[in-house]
Design a protein around this motif. Structure first.
Motif, PDB file in Angstrom:
ATOM      1  N   GLN A   1       0.818  -1.203   0.000  1.00  0.00           N
ATOM      2  CA  GLN A   1       0.000   0.000   0.000  1.00  0.00           C
ATOM      3  C   GLN A   1       0.860   1.266   0.000  1.00  0.00           C
ATOM      4  O   GLN A   1       0.524   2.263  -0.648  1.00  0.00           O
ATOM      5  CB  GLN A   1      -0.937  -0.010   1.218  1.00  0.00           C
TER       6      GLN A   1
ATOM      7  N   TRP B   1       1.894   1.778  -3.564  1.00  0.00           N
ATOM      8  CA  TRP B   1       0.800   2.375  -4.336  1.00  0.00           C
ATOM      9  C   TRP B   1       0.702   3.885  -4.064  1.00  0.00           C
ATOM     10  O   TRP B   1       0.580   4.705  -4.989  1.00  0.00           O
ATOM     11  CB  TRP B   1      -0.522   1.710  -3.967  1.00  0.00           C
TER      12      TRP B   1
ATOM     13  N   HIS C   1       1.704   6.682  -6.922  1.00  0.00           N
ATOM     14  CA  HIS C   1       0.608   7.527  -7.414  1.00  0.00           C
ATOM     15  C   HIS C   1       0.969   9.014  -7.261  1.00  0.00           C
ATOM     16  O   HIS C   1       0.837   9.793  -8.221  1.00  0.00           O
ATOM     17  CB  HIS C   1      -0.671   7.206  -6.629  1.00  0.00           C
TER      18      HIS C   1
ATOM     19  N   ASP D   1      -2.965   6.451 -11.372  1.00  0.00           N
ATOM     20  CA  ASP D   1      -3.363   5.102 -10.948  1.00  0.00           C
ATOM     21  C   ASP D   1      -2.636   4.053 -11.774  1.00  0.00           C
ATOM     22  O   ASP D   1      -2.164   3.028 -11.239  1.00  0.00           O
ATOM     23  CB  ASP D   1      -4.876   4.946 -11.100  1.00  0.00           C
TER      24      ASP D   1
ATOM     25  N   ALA E   1       0.837   3.589 -10.617  1.00  0.00           N
ATOM     26  CA  ALA E   1       0.945   2.875  -9.336  1.00  0.00           C
ATOM     27  C   ALA E   1       0.815   1.374  -9.515  1.00  0.00           C
ATOM     28  O   ALA E   1       1.589   0.591  -8.947  1.00  0.00           O
ATOM     29  CB  ALA E   1      -0.123   3.400  -8.374  1.00  0.00           C
ATOM     30  N   VAL E   2      -0.157   0.923 -10.299  1.00  0.00           N
ATOM     31  CA  VAL E   2      -0.387  -0.506 -10.433  1.00  0.00           C
ATOM     32  C   VAL E   2       0.557  -1.130 -11.457  1.00  0.00           C
ATOM     33  O   VAL E   2       0.701  -2.363 -11.491  1.00  0.00           O
ATOM     34  CB  VAL E   2      -1.852  -0.788 -10.834  1.00  0.00           C
TER      35      VAL E   2
ATOM     36  N   TYR F   1      -5.897  -2.466  -5.574  1.00  0.00           N
ATOM     37  CA  TYR F   1      -5.623  -1.021  -5.544  1.00  0.00           C
ATOM     38  C   TYR F   1      -6.934  -0.218  -5.537  1.00  0.00           C
ATOM     39  O   TYR F   1      -7.041   0.802  -4.853  1.00  0.00           O
ATOM     40  CB  TYR F   1      -4.774  -0.630  -6.756  1.00  0.00           C
TER      41      TYR F   1
END
Length: 803
Positions: free
Chosen positions: A197, A200, A204, A249, A252-253, A262
């Protein structure tokens, strides 16, 4: 409609068109988030700057009342342009324009003022709101702290060098700052988020940092504040923000993986409302459409391009070139050159001259005067052409001096320009307040023609008034306008030769000079009987006019407000020094430091309706205002006996700055002069109320109101003092200027000692509702005086007061 208003409407129309075109392309053609963010930014930039780009292109109409830019443009303009014409024949007007559009053209300037005011007010309010949010964010960012060593130990090793900051309020992670942005996280995140997390979150927000999204967002909010009335700007800003969030996003992924996990991580932050408006939180529930779009993109695992692509860049370049040409085909055009390029050729063709209209303006009577010399007039056409108003064939301008009506025949656009020019040029010039003192001695005081400032003149008067053998006399104060002759007469005049007199006659003519000064032309005449060496306060009728000798002095000087002119003249056996002071008075009666035009007070310029011009027709008479001859002046008179003038003067504040000296309240020729009323000055409504209140409080003062009444313009009104005050008559003749606003009062005051051979006649210029003061001493004791107040108000023929 004026070109300025057409330009304003074109700006709004083109901004809407740019925004609509960008929104349409984004909604129908572009799916990739990276391309959508770039396209939205381009559309926003063109919505803000595109209208200026379009206005810099060749002018709408191209000589044909329609846009003409390129071949492509010419193929589009014929069906897209809306042309506001002022050259239109009756035969074509019924086919190309409706009555509603005609009213739009004729009365558009009236509602355009309110439309501009609404747009500007909304912009100012939103800009202040944006500024307030900016200040709050700056203050909030300064309150952030660095993570503690324990907090740094709780995050993954690879993220420990990232620009992190901590806040203690509930909220979501966000990016804050414009030039040195930080990733702000709540303190509760440390020890509760997993390593995945954390990745992420940081990935982001790092994408936001890389794209400088905080700075871009700040500029977008400025654009939203300026174009708040454009709905497509709001839609484009939202589209850009959603695309940028989808890009972050995806970043991040792409490295940490787990699209669905996510998405659940984002939803976990939605419940925490961020405490600071204006920052870029990682997740928020409003607008719901943005969050829904992000979650849909994550669940569907939509790919995001890393590069825009050559084809897309070429398409953007082509759109940047074709778009303004396309948008420029839509707009409003006012033909201002058609009347000059294609003037009316003949009166034989019906409707050929309908493009010219006649409009009547009621203006100041001296609007055509030269700034340096009011007597040097210019023609109306020369005046308007000097202000940039063109006159095509058959156009004309006529000024009627007796009514102060300016009739202009021109195109509608030029008539609107004329109105703006007249409003700017019709400014009121201050009146001139004269105070003259005479020093009789065995020598002169000061150099002839010298100009003294206020302090030097006061010091000179104070010095000579304390010396024996020197007489200091004061002439009645008088107020006049630029270019108007003010005359003060005290004594007797030879009926057979008006230039011969026993007493004093002074003529003062002010005219405007450069640098806030005024030219003063003076003529002072002193008449003495044989054997007299001094100007006496008591003038008797001479037995032999041939023995009377008159001494005259003419002069001209340039004075600033408050300065005093020095003149020397040998009169009889004495040396006479004249001190002539000139002060600028504003319309409210207060003094000012210069004789420039009063920019915040304008003549009430009135505008008549537009009447189509027909060749050979007689000049059009319009009832834009009642005729000057039909106006009347209502005169109200009050008489007050003052037992102690010095006590009254001490209780009054003149203009809130100084106490009123008795000689200013009861300006007299000599301290021992009695039996004569002299004009002493002009009071505004507020000053008159102040004097009345002071009189009401003074013990022993009595006030009597005489019957007032309406007097026709130029007619003499005779008033009589009450029997207990002597019963003497006095005459007041009001004359209204052609502007319908200024009043000249010619006054022949009464005599206090039943000696009608003594007289003071003068002319004073006032504005409506101002009060003229007449003052005199009742006895040899200087402190016993009488005041007469004459208030003049304008009324129309129907009995209503003039505004």
């Amino acid at each position: 409609m004026s070109p300025e208003n057409v330009l304003f409407l074109n700006f709004g129309l083109h901004s809407l068109a740019f925004g609509f075109l960008g929104w349409l392309l984004l909604s129908c053609l572009i799916r990739d988030a990276l391309r959508r963010s770039v396209s939205a930014m381009m559309a926003i930039l063109f919505s803000v700057g595109g209208p200026w780009l379009v206005s810099s292109l060749p002018p709408l109409g191209g000589g044909r009342d329609m846009p003409a830019l390129t071949a492509l443009h010419q193929t589009l303009d014929s069906g897209w342009s809306i042309v506001i014409r002022q050259e239109m024949s009756p035969a074509t007007s019924t086919q190309t324009i409706t009555p509603d559009v005609s009213n739009f053209v004729r009365y558009g300037d009236r509602w355009m003022f309110w439309l501009k005011w609404i747009c500007l007010s909304g912009t100012v309010i939103l800009l202040f709101r944006h500024l307030w949010q900016t200040v709050r964010i700056v203050v909030w960012r300064r309150g952030l702290r660095k993570p503690t060593p324990e907090e740094i130990e709780s995050i993954p090793q690879a993220l420990r060098g990232k620009p992190l900051a901590v806040f203690h309020h509930p909220g979501t992670p966000c990016v804050v700052g414009w030039f040195r942005p930080l990733i702000a996280v709540p303190a509760s995140s440390f020890g509760t988020l997993t390593a995945r997390q954390w990745h992420w979150l940081v990935l982001h927000e790092e994408e936001h940092l890389r794209g400088r999204d905080t700075l871009v967002s700040w500029f977008l909010e400025c654009a939203r504040s300026v174009l708040w009335w454009n709905p497509f700007i709001h839609a484009l800003i939202e589209c850009h923000a959603r695309a940028r969030e989808e890009i972050c996003d995806a970043a991040a992924v792409r490295e940490a993986g787990g699209n669905k996990d996510y998405a659940e991580f984002l939803l976990s932050w939605v419940r925490a409302c961020h405490p600071m408006a204006g920052v870029m939180p990682m997740a928020q529930s409003r607008p719901a459409q943005r969050l829904r779009g992000r979650l849909t993109a994550l669940v569907e695992a939509r790919p995001i391009r890393h590069r825009l692509g050559v084809i897309f860049l070429l398409a953007c370049t082509a759109g940047a070139v074709i778009g303004p040409l396309l948008i420029a085909s839509i707009g409003l055009a006012v033909s201002t050159d058609s009347a000059a390029a294609q003037p009316v050729k003949s009166a034989s063709l019906p409707g050929e001259n309908s493009s010219l209209f006649t409009r009547t303006y009621v203006v100041s009577p001296n609007i055509l005067s030269s700034p340096s010399n009011p007597a040097n007039k210019v023609t109306p056409r020369e005046f308007l052409e000097s202000k940039g108003i063109p006159f095509p064939k058959h156009a004309m301008a006529i000024f009627q001096t007796n009514t102060s009506h300016l009739q202009v025949t021109n195109t509608l656009a030029n008539l609107e320009k004329t109105r703006q020019v007249l409003n700017t040029a019709s400014m009121i010039q201050p009146q001139v307040y004269f105070v003259t003192r005479f020093i009789q001695a065995d020598r002169f005081f000061g150099i002839h023609g010298a100009v003294l400032d206020n302090k030097s003149a006061a010091a000179l008067i104070a010095n000579v008034s304390q010396k024996a053998g020197i007489d200091v006399l004061s002439a009645p104060r008088v107020t006049t306008k630029m270019g108007q002759r003010a005359v003060v007469e005290v004594g007797h005049f030879n009926p057979a030769n008006p230039e011969q007199l026993v007493g004093i006659r002074q003529e003062l003519v002010p005219s405007k000079a450069a640098g806030g000064k005024v030219f003063i032309d003076t003529k002072s005449s002193f008449g003495l009987e044989p054997g007299e060496k001094l100007i006496s306060s008591k003038f008797s009728l001479p037995k032999d006019w041939s023995q009377v000798k008159v001494y005259t002095r003419n002069g001209r000087a340039e004075l600033a407000s408050g300065e005093t002119l020095v003149q020397n003249l040998q009169v009889g056996g004495k040396q006479m020094t004249l001190l002539i002071a000139a002060t600028a008075l504003l319309p409210d009666g207060t003094e000012t430091s210069h004789f420039e035009e009063v920019a915040n007070v304008r003549w009430p310029v009135q505008v008549g309706s537009d009447i189509p011009y027909e060749p050979g027709a007689a000049p059009i008479e319009q009832n834009t205002s009642p005729r000057i001859a039909d106006k009347k002046v209502f005169l109200s008179v009050a008489v007050a006996d003052v037992p102690e003038v010095s006590q009254l003067a001490a209780s009054l504040g003149w203009d809130g700055k100084e106490k009123v000296e008795p000689d200013r309240l009861l300006g007299v020729l000599d301290s021992h002069l009695n039996g004569q009323f002299l004009v002493t000055g002009v009071l505004t409504e507020a000053q008159f109320s102040l004097v009345m209140r002071a009189l009401g409080k003074q013990q022993g003062a009595s006030i009597v109101a005489l019957p007032g009444g309406a007097v026709e313009n130029g007619k003499e009104a005779v008033f009589h003092l009450p029997e207990n005050l002597g019963g003497q008559p006095f005459a007041v003749t009001p004359r209204v200027w052609a502007d319908g606003y200024t009043i000249d009062l010619n006054v022949a005051p009464p005599s206090l000692d039943h000696a009608p051979k003594k007289a003071v006649t003068t002319a004073v210029t006032i504005w409506p509702s101002q009060t003229l003061i007449l003052g005199g001493y009742l006895r040899e004791v200087k402190d016993q005086g009488r005041l007469i107040f004459v208030t003049a108000s304008l009324i129309e023929e129907n009995g209503k007061a003039t505004q």
